[in-house]
Design an enzyme around this catalytic site. Structure first.
Site, PDB file in Angstrom:
ATOM      1  N   GLU A  60       1.486  -7.954   8.988  1.00 55.23           N
ATOM      2  CA  GLU A  60       1.485  -6.502   9.187  1.00 55.23           C
ATOM      3  C   GLU A  60       2.365  -5.772   8.176  1.00 55.23           C
ATOM      4  O   GLU A  60       2.110  -4.639   7.818  1.00 55.23           O
ATOM      5  CB  GLU A  60       1.946  -6.174  10.609  1.00 55.23           C
ATOM      6  CG  GLU A  60       1.857  -4.700  10.964  1.00 55.23           C
ATOM      7  CD  GLU A  60       0.431  -4.167  10.962  1.00 55.23           C
ATOM      8  OE1 GLU A  60       0.267  -2.940  10.822  1.00 55.23           O
ATOM      9  OE2 GLU A  60      -0.512  -4.976  11.111  1.00 55.23           O
ATOM     10  N   PRO A  80       0.807  -1.227   0.000  1.00 52.57           N
ATOM     11  CA  PRO A  80       0.000   0.000   0.000  1.00 52.57           C
ATOM     12  C   PRO A  80       0.838   1.275   0.000  1.00 52.57           C
ATOM     13  O   PRO A  80       0.355   2.338  -0.379  1.00 52.57           O
ATOM     14  CB  PRO A  80      -0.812  -0.104   1.299  1.00 52.57           C
ATOM     15  CG  PRO A  80      -0.826  -1.553   1.628  1.00 52.57           C
ATOM     16  CD  PRO A  80       0.487  -2.088   1.153  1.00 52.57           C
ATOM     17  N   ARG A 122      -0.648  -9.006 -21.116  1.00 48.97           N
ATOM     18  CA  ARG A 122      -1.470  -8.724 -22.300  1.00 48.97           C
ATOM     19  C   ARG A 122      -0.776  -7.763 -23.258  1.00 48.97           C
ATOM     20  O   ARG A 122      -1.170  -7.645 -24.416  1.00 48.97           O
ATOM     21  CB  ARG A 122      -2.836  -8.175 -21.892  1.00 48.97           C
ATOM     22  CG  ARG A 122      -2.791  -6.803 -21.273  1.00 48.97           C
ATOM     23  CD  ARG A 122      -4.168  -6.382 -20.744  1.00 48.97           C
ATOM     24  NE  ARG A 122      -5.174  -6.380 -21.778  1.00 48.97           N
ATOM     25  CZ  ARG A 122      -5.381  -5.379 -22.628  1.00 48.97           C
ATOM     26  NH1 ARG A 122      -4.610  -4.293 -22.551  1.00 48.97           N
ATOM     27  NH2 ARG A 122      -6.318  -5.437 -23.540  1.00 48.97           N
TER      28      ARG A 122
END
Length: 246
Positions: free
Chosen positions: A117, A90, A155
């Site tokens: 964590e 994150p 892709r």
């Protein structure tokens, strides 16, 4: 391209990598996947990969030793000795199409999927080349994020898509959202396909698509217009669209 994925849950990837475009890429020899449970690299009696954080606090932290050992082993076995080592996190840089296009040029990618964590900071500082976040939210682990990145990169590899130009006008590839699409029937319950798409006039169709891409971007993601340099023609079309919208 060689793609190695380090995870504690390798079974999560079997369905994703074994179907659709990701499987077709393997069949076309465009990519090879190697999903590895990095627990097997733990050098302690109980194959432990996490421990309590120094200084206290909630949760567990991934230990450096298993990750260091796994990455070193993958590098030693690989033909490319300088892979991109990607940490799904994150705290990483927000992922976008530009990053996907950049990674698609590499020969070897190693993804590290964390749990618990967080990661021991030495993993970030001494192994990782890229930290990537797919959005401002927290997942249980890095596996789903890795799947997203792998799909968006694979892709783009040569010959993977049936039409080599399919991805060129995808949303975000041009900096704009993609124009609307229509297919048969031309009239569905009174909802008709725009006449221009049935005209056979390729110049007018291309102009319509460009204007509609600008319209959709203006309506849904106006922030994208601030990040790209429009051509004089696109600026003219945008002005026309703005008048129609207003």
């Amino acid at each position: 391209m060689q793609i190695d994925i380090l995870t504690l849950f390798p079974e999560m990837f079997s369905g994703v990598l074994g179907h659709s475009m990701l499987q077709k890429a393997v069949e076309k020899s465009a990519v090879t996947y190697n999903v590895v449970n990095f627990r097997k690299y733990a050098d302690n009696k109980h194959s432990q990969v996490d421990d309590y954080p120094y200084g206290g606090g909630a949760g567990m932290v991934l230990m450096p030793q298993p990750i260091f050992a796994a990455v070193a082993d993958l590098k030693e076995k690989a033909a490319c000795k300088k892979p991109r080592v990607i940490l799904l996190c994150p705290q990483g840089t927000r992922y976008d199409q530009k990053k996907a296009e950049e990674l698609a040029k590499e020969e070897h990618l190693i993804f590290i999927c964390g749990h618990y964590e967080g990661y021991d900071e030495r993993i970030r500082k001494h192994i990782v080349t890229d930290e990537i976040s797919i959005g401002d939210y927290v997942l249980t682990g890095g596996e789903l994020a890795a799947m997203v990145v792998v799909d968006s990169v694979v892709r783009l590899l040569p010959e993977v898509l049936g039409n080599a130009e399919s991805h060129i006008k995808d949303s975000f590839s041009t900096g704009l959202l993609e124009h609307p699409h229509y297919t048969r029937p031309a009239d569905f319950h009174g909802m008709k396909v725009p006449d221009v798409l049935l005209s056979g006039n390729h110049k007018l169709i291309e102009e319509w698509r460009n204007k509609e891409a600008l319209r959709r971007t203006l309506e849904r993601r106006p922030d994208l217009l601030e990040k790209i340099e429009l051509t004089p023609q696109q600026k003219k079309w945008l002005q026309e669209v703005e008048k129609e919208v207003n």
